[in-house]
Enzyme design. Structure first.
Site, short mmCIF file in Angstrom:
data_model
loop_
_atom_site.label_atom_id
_atom_site.label_comp_id
_atom_site.label_asym_id
_atom_site.label_seq_id
_atom_site.Cartn_x
_atom_site.Cartn_y
_atom_site.Cartn_z
CG ASP A 9 -5.45 -13.77 -19.61
OD1 ASP A 9 -5.60 -12.84 -18.79
OD2 ASP A 9 -4.70 -14.74 -19.40
CG LEU A 10 -0.87 -9.21 -20.13
CD1 LEU A 10 -0.50 -8.65 -21.50
CD2 LEU A 10 -0.67 -8.14 -19.06
CG ASP A 11 -0.22 -11.77 -16.48
OD1 ASP A 11 0.80 -11.21 -16.92
OD2 ASP A 11 -0.95 -11.26 -15.62
CB THR A 17 3.91 -12.19 -16.85
OG1 THR A 17 2.61 -12.50 -17.32
CG2 THR A 17 4.47 -11.02 -17.60
CE LYS A 45 0.42 -20.90 -15.39
NZ LYS A 45 0.70 -21.98 -16.32
CB SER A 114 -5.50 -8.64 -18.06
OG SER A 114 -4.55 -8.92 -17.07
CB ALA A 115 -6.83 -10.90 -13.17
CD GLU A 169 -8.38 -16.16 -19.35
OE1 GLU A 169 -7.45 -16.89 -18.96
OE2 GLU A 169 -8.61 -15.07 -18.83
CG ASP A 170 -3.08 -18.42 -19.15
OD1 ASP A 170 -3.84 -17.45 -18.98
OD2 ASP A 170 -2.13 -18.69 -18.40
#
Ligand code: BG6
Ligand code: MG
Length: 218
Positions: A9-11, A17, A45, A114-115, A169-170
């Site tokens: 995942d990114l954020d 971010t 999130k 990522s979303a 994933e967060d």
């Protein structure tokens, strides 16, 4: 040995971010005449931009025409882009490059799942784009997390069976998406929040080479 793939995942996993998303949503909320707290931002999130705005308007008890709704989506993103404009490598979360380098050294395919519709420019800014064999983001999916679509497309792009993919994933919705795709879910963040993940670490500094090697052999 069957091929294994890694999906990030990114954020909140690669870069922090969430603080910039928060500032942009808070600005819109304030302009509409209500407060938006950091605690409320937790709900955002892993959630798509459209769904975030729906929740924000519910919080402020604001109704809007479709035209107005679309205009606020644009406003929020313009503000968000201004916040991330000067991002650079220093904003990559600790030890993410170490883990990416370990995977690359072992010839493991890597994808982004990522979303966000801003994923590619962010990876460019923080100079991590070359690590990724596939980028699947908010521009490529029709169903948001917790639907597994984003990770299933990533697995297909990597040519790796879903049950041989590891996902970092967060967000709760992201862990649920990884589990729904029958992938190995690794929660990055608070274990109490991410209790559905198969493994959990507070951040990448806790992920050692032994653990990664064990995953590669699994
Ligand atoms: C997710 C974030 O990665 O992307 C969410 O966790 C965000 O908070 C979503 O709403 C969509 O991002 P963007 O950049 O397309 O607005
Ligand atoms: Mg995230």
């Amino acid at each position: 040995m069957q091929k294994i793939g890694f999906i990030f995942d990114l954020d909140g996993v690669i870069v922090d971010t969430a603080k910039y998303h928060y500032l942009a949503w808070k600005k819109l909320a304030n302009e509409l005449g209500f407060e938006f707290t950091k605690e409320q931002n937790e709900m955002f999130k892993g959630v798509s931009r459209k769904r975030c705005l729906e929740i924000l308007l519910e919080i402020g008890n604001v109704t809007a025409s479709q035209e107005q709704f679309d205009a606020w989506m644009v406003d929020k993103n313009v503000d968000y882009l201004a916040y991330i404009e000067n991002m650079d490598e220093s904003e990559v979360l600790p030890d993410v490059p170490r883990v990416l380098n370990f995977l690359k050294d072992n010839h493991i395919p890597i994808a982004l799942g990522s979303a966000s519709k801003n994923a590619r420019p962010i990876l460019e800014k923080v100079k991590l784009l070359p690590f990724f064999d596939s980028i699947v983001d908010g521009n490529n999916v029709t169903k948001a997390k917790p639907d597994p679509e984003v990770f299933l497309i990533a697995a297909e792009n990597l040519g790796v069976p879903s049950n041989k993919c590891v996902v970092f994933e967060d967000a709760v919705a992201g862990i649920q998406a990884a589990n729904a795709a029958h992938m190995i879910s690794i929660g990055i963040g608070d274990q109490k929040v991410l209790s559905e993940s198969k493994y959990n670490f507070n951040d990448f500094t806790e992920i050692d080479t032994d653990f990664l090697s064990k995953l590669l052999r699994s």
